[in-house]
Scaffold this motif. Structure first.
Motif, short mmCIF file in Angstrom:
data_model
loop_
_atom_site.label_atom_id
_atom_site.label_comp_id
_atom_site.label_asym_id
_atom_site.label_seq_id
_atom_site.Cartn_x
_atom_site.Cartn_y
_atom_site.Cartn_z
N ARG A 159 5.14 -14.01 -7.58
CA ARG A 159 4.25 -13.15 -8.34
C ARG A 159 4.55 -11.71 -7.96
O ARG A 159 4.65 -11.37 -6.79
CB ARG A 159 2.79 -13.48 -8.04
N GLU A 160 4.68 -10.88 -8.97
CA GLU A 160 4.96 -9.46 -8.76
C GLU A 160 3.68 -8.66 -8.92
O GLU A 160 2.99 -8.77 -9.93
CB GLU A 160 6.02 -8.98 -9.75
N LEU A 161 3.34 -7.89 -7.90
CA LEU A 161 2.16 -7.05 -7.92
C LEU A 161 2.59 -5.59 -8.04
O LEU A 161 3.33 -5.09 -7.18
CB LEU A 161 1.34 -7.24 -6.64
N ILE A 162 2.15 -4.93 -9.09
CA ILE A 162 2.54 -3.54 -9.33
C ILE A 162 1.26 -2.70 -9.45
O ILE A 162 0.51 -2.83 -10.42
CB ILE A 162 3.39 -3.38 -10.59
N LEU A 198 -6.52 1.92 -10.08
CA LEU A 198 -7.30 0.69 -10.25
C LEU A 198 -6.49 -0.55 -9.91
O LEU A 198 -6.97 -1.45 -9.21
CB LEU A 198 -7.82 0.60 -11.69
N THR A 199 -5.24 -0.64 -10.41
CA THR A 199 -4.43 -1.82 -10.12
C THR A 199 -4.00 -1.85 -8.65
O THR A 199 -3.89 -2.92 -8.05
CB THR A 199 -3.19 -1.88 -11.03
N ARG A 200 -3.77 -0.67 -8.08
CA ARG A 200 -3.44 -0.63 -6.66
C ARG A 200 -4.59 -1.20 -5.83
O ARG A 200 -4.39 -1.99 -4.90
CB ARG A 200 -3.15 0.81 -6.24
N ARG A 201 -5.79 -0.79 -6.18
CA ARG A 201 -6.98 -1.28 -5.45
C ARG A 201 -7.17 -2.78 -5.66
O ARG A 201 -7.49 -3.51 -4.73
CB ARG A 201 -8.20 -0.50 -5.92
N TRP A 204 0.82 -1.21 0.00
CA TRP A 204 0.00 0.00 0.00
C TRP A 204 0.86 1.26 0.00
O TRP A 204 0.51 2.26 -0.62
CB TRP A 204 -0.94 -0.01 1.20
N ARG A 205 2.02 1.18 0.67
CA ARG A 205 2.92 2.34 0.70
C ARG A 205 3.70 2.48 -0.59
O ARG A 205 3.81 3.56 -1.16
CB ARG A 205 3.91 2.21 1.88
N GLU A 206 4.24 1.36 -1.07
CA GLU A 206 5.20 1.41 -2.18
C GLU A 206 4.58 1.08 -3.53
O GLU A 206 5.23 1.25 -4.56
CB GLU A 206 6.36 0.45 -1.88
N ARG A 207 3.37 0.54 -3.54
CA ARG A 207 2.64 0.21 -4.77
C ARG A 207 3.27 -0.93 -5.57
O ARG A 207 2.88 -1.18 -6.71
CB ARG A 207 2.48 1.44 -5.67
N ALA A 208 4.23 -1.63 -5.05
CA ALA A 208 4.84 -2.76 -5.75
C ALA A 208 5.42 -3.72 -4.72
O ALA A 208 5.97 -3.30 -3.70
CB ALA A 208 5.93 -2.29 -6.70
N LEU A 251 -4.55 -9.02 -1.65
CA LEU A 251 -3.73 -9.24 -0.47
C LEU A 251 -4.57 -9.37 0.79
O LEU A 251 -4.08 -9.81 1.82
CB LEU A 251 -2.70 -8.11 -0.32
N CYS A 252 -5.83 -8.99 0.70
CA CYS A 252 -6.77 -9.23 1.79
C CYS A 252 -7.40 -10.62 1.68
O CYS A 252 -7.76 -11.23 2.70
CB CYS A 252 -7.87 -8.18 1.80
N GLY A 253 -7.55 -11.10 0.46
CA GLY A 253 -8.24 -12.38 0.25
C GLY A 253 -7.38 -13.43 -0.41
O GLY A 253 -6.85 -14.32 0.22
#
Length: 453
Positions: free
Chosen positions: A281-284, A289-292, A251-255, A298-300
């Motif tokens: 897996r890399e999440l960026i 929209l992609t952040r959300r 949430w802080r760094e977005r990646a 990451l919650c589910g």
């Protein structure tokens, strides 16, 4: 012959004399019966019924059982190319008095361009909220048809967003421009987001006037309370867990880079979801929209705490359970957990519809993907729903609850919604509650009198 409940007959009485009407009846009140009986009274030789893909067979069964024999209707499955050709041939036989009804799904309709040649027919839309985006291909095509009569059916006509009602107003014959509709009923302001300015909806106005105009154009709004039906109590139980440990850094760094092996940190056998393999897996989240999206996952989806809580919920009862989910990977992992507990499984998704375990096993767990099953289906053999992850659509959230809370349900209903406090999920839940308030307002009687039946 169909015997209607009192509230269903009341809805028909309120639209007597209207050849364009909308039955916005709360889920479970029997819109199918009201809509088809209205079609019968309109007495068109040609009828076109558009519904969700998952509901085509249900509508065909309903029409064959109640109208093919009793009223000599010919019913055609327009998703079948051969039957579509037969239907169009029957349409051309203008001297043939036999009434015909073709049933087709939304996604296929605009690919059958010859339907544009139909005239003088009755058009019925099940879940008419699906044409709320007037720029979508299916909406443009349907709005371009030339019916004499229109019947709209929905329990959630706007999804809590009044701006989505305009296309349905058009079909009801209310010739108000989109610009004027927004000016009279929608409140907006301009905001900057990701470097772009956009118009944001902040609320609604003149709601009583809107409801009165809709009633004048044949729209009937009816809740379960209006119908005088006493359904069992609904109980909402939040199941709170922390998010995945990577959530706050993302949430802080977005990646962030995650390893799915972390899903096996809690005390579950590694083969519960059918694989011992892990992967990176890399999440960026480079846009809002992609952040959300990845924050939700990451919650589910990537949250071991949630799978542990899910297992504990399933272990707590031998009753039938319904589980709503967003992502296929969520379902596959949950399915592995359930099978590891020797519980029978049913699935309704975009690719699979297997309800054998639900129908015949009292301890079954049925996984339903929101888009595939929230809007339709009777699951009142169960009285418990687990929401593994929340939808962002209020319409799907509200409709999903009605799968078990409907006529025929005799037990109290329980809804276990899983949430990570302090995360994006709280924002999603707040929005769902806000949309509910807007929808409830639309269903309330307008102040200077509502048509009575």
């Amino acid at each position: 012959m169909i015997t209607l409940f009192q509230h269903q007959q009341q809805a028909l009485d309120l639209t007597e004399g209207h050849n364009r009407c909308a039955y916005y009846l709360d889920m479970g009140l029997g819109k199918t019966f009201v809509g088809s009986e209205k079609a019968l009274t309109l007495n068109s030789r040609v009828n076109l019924l558009i519904c969700q893909c998952s509901k085509v067979s249900d509508w065909i069964d309903h029409m064959v059982e109640n109208y093919a024999m009793n009223h000599c209707w010919m019913i055609y499955d327009l998703t079948n190319k051969k039957e579509f050709d037969w239907f169009m041939a029957a349409v051309a036989e203008t001297d043939n008095p036999t009434r015909i009804c073709g049933v087709i799904n939304y996604e296929l309709t605009f690919r059958r361009k010859i339907l544009k040649t139909l005239s003088g027919f009755t058009l019925m839309l099940d879940e008419s909220s699906l044409i709320q985006n007037e720029n979508a291909k299916r909406s443009k095509f349907i709005l371009g048809l030339n019916p004499d009569n229109v019947i709209l059916l929905s329990g959630t006509p706007t999804g809590g967003k009044y701006e989505k009602l305009w296309s349905q107003c058009r079909l009801l014959g209310w010739n108000i421009s989109k610009e004027l509709f927004w000016k009279q009923y929608i409140e907006t302001e301009w905001v900057e987001e990701d470097g772009f300015w956009r118009q944001k909806i902040t609320g609604y106005k003149n709601v009583d006037r809107l409801k009165k105009k809709l009633a004048e154009h044949g729209a009937v709004f009816m809740t379960t309370d209006d119908a005088g039906i006493d359904l069992p109590k609904r109980n909402f139980v939040p199941v709170r867990t922390p998010p995945a440990k990577e959530y706050w850094k993302f949430w802080r760094e977005r990646a962030i880079s995650i390893n799915t092996a972390t899903l096996q940190e809690f005390e579950l056998d590694s083969d519960f979801w059918g694989s011992n393999e892990s992967y990176e897996r890399e999440l960026i989240g480079d846009t809002s929209l992609t952040r959300r999206l990845y924050a939700r996952q990451l919650c589910g989806l990537y949250n071991p705490n949630r799978y542990k809580a899910f297992r504990e919920l399933v272990e707590s009862t031998e009753d039938r359970l319904i589980v709503f989910y967003n992502f296929t990977e969520e379902m596959e992992r949950m399915k592995g957990i359930v099978k590891g507990m020797n519980r029978p499984v049913s699935i309704q998704s975009g690719e699979v519809k297997d309800l054998g375990a639900y129908n015949f096993k009292s301890n079954s767990v049925t996984f339903i993907q929101y888009q595939a099953g929230a809007r339709g289906g009777n699951f009142q053999k169960a009285n418990k729903i687990i929401y593994f992850s929340l939808p962002e659509s209020w319409e799907l959230w509200e409709q999903s609850q009605k799968r078990i809370h409907r006529m025929g349900q005799e037990r109290p209903c329980f809804y276990y919604w899983m949430i990570c406090p302090g995360t994006v999920e709280e924002s999603i839940f707040s929005t769902l509650q806000m949309r509910k308030d807007y929808n409830d307002e639309l269903f309330r009687k307008y102040e200077d009198g509502h048509p009575k039946g």
